[in-house]
Each structure stands twice: as C-alpha cells, then as structure tokens.
Design a protein around this motif. Sequence first.
Motif, PDB file in Angstrom:
ATOM      1  N   LYS A   3     -28.612   2.224  16.051  1.00 24.09           N
ATOM      2  CA  LYS A   3     -27.959   3.306  16.257  1.00 24.09           C
ATOM      3  C   LYS A   3     -28.252   5.161  15.384  1.00 24.09           C
ATOM      4  O   LYS A   3     -28.728   5.447  15.802  1.00 24.09           O
ATOM      5  N   VAL A   4     -28.422   3.963  14.160  1.00 20.49           N
ATOM      6  CA  VAL A   4     -28.851   5.677  12.865  1.00 20.49           C
ATOM      7  C   VAL A   4     -29.587   5.539  11.967  1.00 20.49           C
ATOM      8  O   VAL A   4     -29.566   4.685  11.691  1.00 20.49           O
ATOM      9  N   GLN A   5     -29.709   7.130  11.464  1.00 20.69           N
ATOM     10  CA  GLN A   5     -30.750   6.640   9.936  1.00 20.69           C
ATOM     11  C   GLN A   5     -29.370   6.969   9.542  1.00 20.69           C
ATOM     12  O   GLN A   5     -28.728   8.081   9.556  1.00 20.69           O
ATOM     13  N   LEU A   6     -28.999   6.428   8.602  1.00 19.73           N
ATOM     14  CA  LEU A   6     -27.908   6.297   6.876  1.00 19.73           C
ATOM     15  C   LEU A   6     -28.822   7.126   5.434  1.00 19.73           C
ATOM     16  O   LEU A   6     -29.828   6.589   5.323  1.00 19.73           O
ATOM     17  N   PRO A  13       0.679  -1.086   0.064  1.00 18.44           N
ATOM     18  CA  PRO A  13       0.144   0.302  -0.001  1.00 18.44           C
ATOM     19  C   PRO A  13       1.022   1.059   0.200  1.00 18.44           C
ATOM     20  O   PRO A  13       2.265   0.906   0.444  1.00 18.44           O
ATOM     21  N   TYR A  14      -0.159   2.719  -0.758  1.00 21.26           N
ATOM     22  CA  TYR A  14       0.528   3.486  -0.605  1.00 21.26           C
ATOM     23  C   TYR A  14       0.254   4.353   0.759  1.00 21.26           C
ATOM     24  O   TYR A  14       0.952   5.707   0.605  1.00 21.26           O
ATOM     25  N   PHE A  15      -0.923   3.977   1.076  1.00 26.11           N
ATOM     26  CA  PHE A  15      -1.538   4.737   2.041  1.00 26.11           C
ATOM     27  C   PHE A  15      -2.382   3.635   2.692  1.00 26.11           C
ATOM     28  O   PHE A  15      -2.650   2.406   2.714  1.00 26.11           O
ATOM     29  N   VAL A  16      -2.175   4.035   4.588  1.00 24.85           N
ATOM     30  CA  VAL A  16      -3.093   3.080   5.549  1.00 24.85           C
ATOM     31  C   VAL A  16      -4.309   4.554   5.860  1.00 24.85           C
ATOM     32  O   VAL A  16      -4.042   5.356   6.859  1.00 24.85           O
ATOM     33  N   ALA A  17      -5.434   4.342   5.419  1.00 26.71           N
ATOM     34  CA  ALA A  17      -6.825   5.492   5.741  1.00 26.71           C
ATOM     35  C   ALA A  17      -7.256   4.393   6.616  1.00 26.71           C
ATOM     36  O   ALA A  17      -7.525   3.140   7.013  1.00 26.71           O
ATOM     37  N   GLY A  18      -8.692   4.885   7.936  1.00 29.84           N
ATOM     38  CA  GLY A  18      -9.260   4.478   8.826  1.00 29.84           C
ATOM     39  C   GLY A  18     -10.483   5.124   8.206  1.00 29.84           C
ATOM     40  O   GLY A  18     -10.799   6.755   8.160  1.00 29.84           O
ATOM     41  N   GLN A  19     -11.750   4.256   8.416  1.00 29.62           N
ATOM     42  CA  GLN A  19     -12.933   4.889   8.183  1.00 29.62           C
ATOM     43  C   GLN A  19     -13.729   5.940   9.569  1.00 29.62           C
ATOM     44  O   GLN A  19     -13.161   5.618  10.440  1.00 29.62           O
ATOM     45  N   ASP A  20     -14.253   7.416   9.512  1.00 33.07           N
ATOM     46  CA  ASP A  20     -14.126   8.568  10.504  1.00 33.07           C
ATOM     47  C   ASP A  20     -15.251   8.945   9.681  1.00 33.07           C
ATOM     48  O   ASP A  20     -16.364   8.162   9.562  1.00 33.07           O
ATOM     49  N   LEU A  21     -15.280  10.129  10.903  1.00 37.00           N
ATOM     50  CA  LEU A  21     -16.654  10.983  11.050  1.00 37.00           C
ATOM     51  C   LEU A  21     -15.825  12.441  10.192  1.00 37.00           C
ATOM     52  O   LEU A  21     -15.473  13.039  10.914  1.00 37.00           O
ATOM     53  N   VAL A  74     -12.692  16.642  10.884  1.00 37.36           N
ATOM     54  CA  VAL A  74     -12.616  15.085  10.422  1.00 37.36           C
ATOM     55  C   VAL A  74     -12.467  15.418  12.197  1.00 37.36           C
ATOM     56  O   VAL A  74     -11.511  16.040  12.590  1.00 37.36           O
ATOM     57  N   VAL A  75     -13.765  14.143  12.814  1.00 37.92           N
ATOM     58  CA  VAL A  75     -13.512  13.701  13.801  1.00 37.92           C
ATOM     59  C   VAL A  75     -12.395  13.368  14.361  1.00 37.92           C
ATOM     60  O   VAL A  75     -11.777  13.698  15.600  1.00 37.92           O
ATOM     61  N   GLY A  76     -10.886  12.294  14.108  1.00 36.09           N
ATOM     62  CA  GLY A  76      -9.389  11.898  14.205  1.00 36.09           C
ATOM     63  C   GLY A  76     -10.048  10.951  14.647  1.00 36.09           C
ATOM     64  O   GLY A  76      -9.543  10.892  16.015  1.00 36.09           O
ATOM     65  N   LYS A  77     -10.981  10.032  14.783  1.00 34.82           N
ATOM     66  CA  LYS A  77     -11.344   8.730  15.511  1.00 34.82           C
ATOM     67  C   LYS A  77     -11.596   7.872  14.710  1.00 34.82           C
ATOM     68  O   LYS A  77     -12.784   7.037  14.613  1.00 34.82           O
ATOM     69  N   ASN A  95     -17.965  12.974  18.676  1.00 35.42           N
ATOM     70  CA  ASN A  95     -15.811  12.374  19.547  1.00 35.42           C
ATOM     71  C   ASN A  95     -15.843  11.088  18.642  1.00 35.42           C
ATOM     72  O   ASN A  95     -15.188  11.277  18.979  1.00 35.42           O
ATOM     73  N   GLY A  96     -16.693  10.962  18.596  1.00 39.46           N
ATOM     74  CA  GLY A  96     -16.662   9.437  17.719  1.00 39.46           C
ATOM     75  C   GLY A  96     -17.262   8.924  18.000  1.00 39.46           C
ATOM     76  O   GLY A  96     -18.822   8.750  17.919  1.00 39.46           O
ATOM     77  N   PRO A  97     -17.248   7.362  17.402  1.00 42.62           N
ATOM     78  CA  PRO A  97     -18.796   6.281  16.526  1.00 42.62           C
ATOM     79  C   PRO A  97     -19.871   5.964  18.279  1.00 42.62           C
ATOM     80  O   PRO A  97     -20.467   6.015  17.940  1.00 42.62           O
ATOM     81  N   GLN A  98     -19.006   6.246  18.676  1.00 38.18           N
ATOM     82  CA  GLN A  98     -20.189   6.362  20.278  1.00 38.18           C
ATOM     83  C   GLN A  98     -20.569   6.922  20.433  1.00 38.18           C
ATOM     84  O   GLN A  98     -21.965   6.836  21.049  1.00 38.18           O
ATOM     85  N   ASP A  99     -20.492   8.426  20.076  1.00 39.83           N
ATOM     86  CA  ASP A  99     -21.855   9.350  19.962  1.00 39.83           C
ATOM     87  C   ASP A  99     -22.932   9.351  19.523  1.00 39.83           C
ATOM     88  O   ASP A  99     -23.541  10.140  19.186  1.00 39.83           O
ATOM     89  N   LEU A 100     -23.141   8.056  18.233  1.00 44.76           N
ATOM     90  CA  LEU A 100     -23.702   8.299  17.168  1.00 44.76           C
ATOM     91  C   LEU A 100     -25.423   7.661  17.209  1.00 44.76           C
ATOM     92  O   LEU A 100     -25.754   8.451  16.451  1.00 44.76           O
ATOM     93  N   ASN A 101     -25.550   7.290  18.296  1.00 45.26           N
ATOM     94  CA  ASN A 101     -26.712   6.968  18.234  1.00 45.26           C
ATOM     95  C   ASN A 101     -27.914   8.218  18.788  1.00 45.26           C
ATOM     96  O   ASN A 101     -27.521   8.798  19.083  1.00 45.26           O
ATOM     97  N   GLY A 102     -29.251   7.644  17.553  1.00 45.69           N
ATOM     98  CA  GLY A 102     -29.905   8.394  16.635  1.00 45.69           C
ATOM     99  C   GLY A 102     -29.577   9.302  16.310  1.00 45.69           C
ATOM    100  O   GLY A 102     -30.349  10.236  15.666  1.00 45.69           O
TER     101      GLY A 102
END
Length: 282
Positions: free
Chosen positions: A170-173, A123-131, A214-217, A141-148
């Motif tokens: 938890k979420v409405q997508l 790979p030339y970069f390693v990303a991560g899914q974030d918010l 970007v939240v950064g988590k 402030n992170g995926p733990q705060d997505l409820n509702g």
Amino acid sequence: MNKRLSSMAGRIMRAAVAAVCTVACVLSVSACGADDEAGKIRIGIKFDQPGLGFKKSGTYVGFDVDVAKYIAKSLGYSEDEIIWKEAPSKQREAMLQNGDVDMILASYSITDDRKRVVSFAGPYFVAGQDLLVRKGETGINGPQDLNGKRLCSVTGSTSAVTVKEKFASKVQLMEQPGYAECATALLSGIVDAVTTDDIILAGLASASRGRLRVVGKPFTVERYGVGIKKGDTKLASQINNAITEMIQDGSWKRAIDDNTKGVAYTPNAKYNPPTPTEGEKK
C-alpha cells in the motif's frame, strides 16, 4: 667498546622507563574512570527522542528520564549519582551483557527474543504504533487510509518492520536514521506521515509547536520495560516496586503530561497505567 655499551644501555634504560610511564598513565586513566563511576548508577537512555530521552544543553529530559530518576531515587541514588549513557537500539543488549550500564530505559519493548539474552522489569508504559501527520491533514485518520501514501520510519526499527509486513503493497516507505529526520521530511512535504510508537510521535508533535499531530489510532501493542542483566530478579522486583509507587503517587501521570505538553495525547487506557510484574521470580 665500553662507550658503545654504555650508550646502548642508556637507550635501553630510557625506553624501559618510557614504557613503564606509558603503562602507569594508562592504568591511572582507567582507575580514574572507575573512580568516576564508583558509587553511582549507570542508566542507558536515548539521546535523540524528544519527549522520551533527549540530550538538551548538557541535561537529559523526557518521560524515560523521569521514570529512570524515580527508580534511581527509590534505589538510593540522588540525581547527581546517575551516569547517563546513550543506548542506541542496536547496542542495548550488548551494553547490558557487557556491564556497561546497570539498566536501560530507552523505549525498550519487551519481546521474547530479547528476553533470551537480557531480563526486564516493568512494563512502565504500554505504547502502540501510530501515525504522525501535518496539523491540517484530513485524509489520514488511521492505517486504513495509507493506500498510496508516503510513509517514513527509522531504519531497523520494529515500526519499519511492521510497515513492511502489513502495508508493503500500500505505501512507499522512506527509512531514515532517526525520527527527527522523518519529522523534517513530513514538515517539508516529502512524506505524508511518520510512523512509530505513539508516545515518541507525541514528543515529536510537542517539539513541532503545533505543526504536527498524532492521529491517535494505535495498531500494535509495545510494552516498554527496564532492561537489566539476565536473571537479576532482585533488581527487577525493586524496580517494579518503584514503578508501582510512581503510578500510585501521581508522579507517572505528571511525567506523561509534562513531556507531551501542547499535544492532544492520552495513553491507551486499556493498557495504561500498566501492572509491572516482569522479571520477578514466579
């Protein structure tokens, strides 16, 4: 009778000449198309991802574009010998299999399913899914705060699949055709956050001129590879050498910084810069 035969023969001859001319024109256009690509390298990128691959006033900008240019130069191609081709997510494997492109750099995550039909370098970069949220947002402030919360991602993306698997209760997508539409929905208050790979979100935040952050988590690991034709270990090795050189001479970090200006974004140091070994002979 002779006049009728003569007239009929004339019509047949004219039709035959027209058919020959049509074939000649088609062959000529095909030949011209082949000539246009002769001696050049064809690289697939995204045209609609700010910060990664973005078509802007007839030019192409972004981190993927910068990495592609560096690799092309290492392989002996100048910038004017690169033919850029749009590589939508659903078409990437087919483009490589059909020989439409020589390589693809388009936030292309290396997965076992994809490796069954194409090969990767990197790979030339390693990303991560974030918010991605609005600048003044304090409740997420992170995926733990997505409820509702109302979340937006792109239809058919791995990010949307992850949301459905991990946060469906938890979420409405809301699913949109592109991340620009998601960013617009976020800015207008229709959704509370946008989710995809952090570097894509950083590009969107940069394009928003400070209105988004970007939240950064990050909560997944996405290894971005250079897609190539199945089994081409020689090309994989050459690309890996170029990526390693780009990291070592500082060009990799400059490309990250240039394409995320104005955003408090730092790649996950646990995985970046990565060690490119994918696709080589073991």
